[in-house]
Design a protein around this motif. Structure first.
Motif, mmCIF file in Angstrom:
data_model
loop_
_atom_site.group_PDB
_atom_site.id
_atom_site.type_symbol
_atom_site.label_atom_id
_atom_site.label_comp_id
_atom_site.label_asym_id
_atom_site.label_seq_id
_atom_site.Cartn_x
_atom_site.Cartn_y
_atom_site.Cartn_z
ATOM 1 N N LYS A 86 0.819 -1.210 0.000
ATOM 2 C CA LYS A 86 0.000 0.000 0.000
ATOM 3 C C LYS A 86 0.853 1.259 0.000
ATOM 4 C CE LYS A 86 -4.000 -2.020 2.361
ATOM 5 N NZ LYS A 86 -4.879 -1.941 3.542
ATOM 6 N N ASP A 96 -3.489 -2.937 9.181
ATOM 7 C CA ASP A 96 -4.100 -1.668 9.543
ATOM 8 C C ASP A 96 -5.327 -1.940 10.418
ATOM 9 O OD1 ASP A 96 -5.273 0.823 9.758
ATOM 10 O OD2 ASP A 96 -4.913 1.368 7.667
ATOM 11 N N TRP A 119 -7.019 0.078 12.097
ATOM 12 C CA TRP A 119 -8.046 1.120 12.064
ATOM 13 C C TRP A 119 -9.070 0.792 10.984
ATOM 14 C CZ3 TRP A 119 -8.884 5.119 15.342
ATOM 15 C CH2 TRP A 119 -9.819 6.080 14.949
ATOM 16 N N GLU A 120 -8.560 0.340 9.837
ATOM 17 C CA GLU A 120 -9.438 -0.011 8.721
ATOM 18 C C GLU A 120 -9.973 -1.438 8.847
ATOM 19 O OE1 GLU A 120 -10.382 2.074 6.507
ATOM 20 O OE2 GLU A 120 -9.007 3.752 6.966
ATOM 21 N N SER A 135 -0.020 2.687 9.738
ATOM 22 C CA SER A 135 -1.063 3.531 9.181
ATOM 23 C C SER A 135 -0.397 4.582 8.305
ATOM 24 C CB SER A 135 -1.880 4.199 10.286
ATOM 25 O OG SER A 135 -2.875 5.045 9.740
ATOM 26 N N ARG A 181 -3.502 8.323 13.895
ATOM 27 C CA ARG A 181 -4.723 7.731 14.444
ATOM 28 C C ARG A 181 -4.657 7.748 15.966
ATOM 29 N NH1 ARG A 181 -8.217 7.438 10.122
ATOM 30 N NH2 ARG A 181 -7.449 6.074 8.467
#
Length: 395
Positions: free
Chosen positions: A31, A291, A293-294, A323, A327
């Motif tokens: 990513k 990740d 958070w996602e 990330s 966050r």
């Protein structure tokens, strides 16, 4: 990989690279964009001596991980070849018609008795035939097989052809011998050997279906290895007043009471244990390239963190995840099912890779050390950690 009604379903966790299944080629891209990823790779694995890639004249698949490594290898290998390959003096003993080096007088009588017009000599020859150049040539050829760009593959093969030391397969033994030969004269080979080792470890994909092992062409790299190395260096170098222990075994929590059949009890080994210089525990940390958070925290990771928290004297543990932006911390409280009494706390902490990359790229100095120390303290102790203690060395 699962077979469904619609066809084959392929899922990956932390792996990037390429795998070939018959006529199907599967590419898994990181990513992180290519340029920031190269900078973070250099920092994580201590490759600062490598030059950052600027304009590259090869058309490569966007963010193909093996191409990023291959491009870096081309840049550094070309520079090394231009300045001259490392040469060593090798010892030879031979009967020569033209004297060279030292005459072996102990063997001279035998030669004279045979009426040959030669004399036994011991001499040294300066040559490029050594493990360093053999490993470099083998690494370039391996990279040419792994990259997706035909232009890049041709350049890798061209560079390997300039190293005339004979073809050898790239093995762990060859890399080990090459590393032993590194000294002050050949220190510039070290980052190249690191890159070649990463490529070698990812080459040769194996799949196990329970009955047989299938070797497939391709390249896969576990980003967990990269992320753990990244966090390790950040904590070890910038967490002031603390000692960071990588993969330290915790005190045993499990014990078999029966010796039949004989089995070893499971051992807890978190990625990082942080303690004060006096040995007092400060934090128990794990690092995963996911990740959180996602994506959700998988149950097996939660159970693992719960055990780490139970083994920690403060009844707390944290998992560090990557990330691409800042966050806030996430907190999970674990309670007793019967009494509802709190048993432990688990924290999910993000490492902002983009911010870390910016700090790594800044000019070394007091300001850079201070910012990296703030990031390290936040990872280890939480969002407000930098407010609780002065950064003495940086000020």
């Amino acid at each position: 990989m699962n077979e469904t009604r619609q066809g084959l379903e392929v899922a990956t966790t932390s792996w990037v690279g390429r795998i070939v299944l018959g006529g199907v080629e599967i590419s898994i891209k990181p990513k992180i964009k290519a340029a920031p990823l190269v900078q973070l790779l250099r920092y994580a694995f201590g490759l600062e001596r490598l030059s950052l890639i600027g304009h590259v004249p090869f058309r490569t698949e966007a963010n193909a991980f093996q191409d990023i490594l291959g491009q870096q290898l081309v840049v550094e290998a070309a520079r090394l070849i231009a300045r001259g390959l490392h040469r060593d003096y090798l010892l030879h003993e031979a009967e020569l018609a033209r004297l060279r080096g030292r005459i072996l007088f102990g063997e001279l009588a035998r030669t004279l008795s045979s009426a040959r017009a030669t004399a036994p000599c011991r001499y040294f020859e300066r040559t490029e035939h050594n493990a360093l150049n053999a490993a470099l040539r083998a690494g370039l050829r391996l990279a040419a097989q792994l990259v997706t760009s035909l232009e890049l593959a041709r350049e890798l093969r061209r560079l390997s052809a300039l190293i005339e030391v004979g073809a050898q397969p790239l093995t762990r033994e060859l890399l080990a011998v090459a590393r032993v030969q590194v000294d002050r004269r050949s220190r510039h080979y070290e980052p190249l050997l690191d890159l070649i080792e990463i490529l070698r470890d990812g080459a040769g994909v194996s799949m196990d279906d329970g009955e047989r092992r299938l070797e497939l062409p391709g390249f896969l790299f576990d980003m967990n290895r990269f992320f753990q190395a990244l966090v390790s260096r950040l904590l070890n170098e910038h967490l002031e007043g603390c000692e960071v222990l990588d993969e330290r075994r915790l005190q045993p929590m499990f014990r078999y009471t029966s010796s039949v059949p004989r089995r070893n009890a499971p051992v807890l080994r978190p990625d990082f244990t942080v303690r004060s210089v006096r040995g007092r525990p400060h934090a128990t940390l794990d690092a995963k390239y996911r990740d959180l958070w996602e994506l959700s925290l998988p149950a097996h990771m939660l159970y693992q963190l719960a055990l780490y928290a139970q083994a920690d004297s403060r009844r707390a543990a944290a998992i560090i995840y990557p990330s691409l932006q800042d966050r806030p911390d996430q907190e999970i409280r674990m309670s007793d099912p019967g009494t509802k009494e709190e048993r432990a706390r688990i924290y999910l902490r993000a490492l902002d890779l983009d911010n870390l990359r910016r700090q790594v790229e800044t000019t070394p100095g007091a300001m850079q050390r201070r910012e990296l120390a703030i990031i390290a303290r936040r990872l280890a102790f939480g969002e407000s950690a930098e407010l609780r203690a002065p950064l003495r060395r940086s000020l």
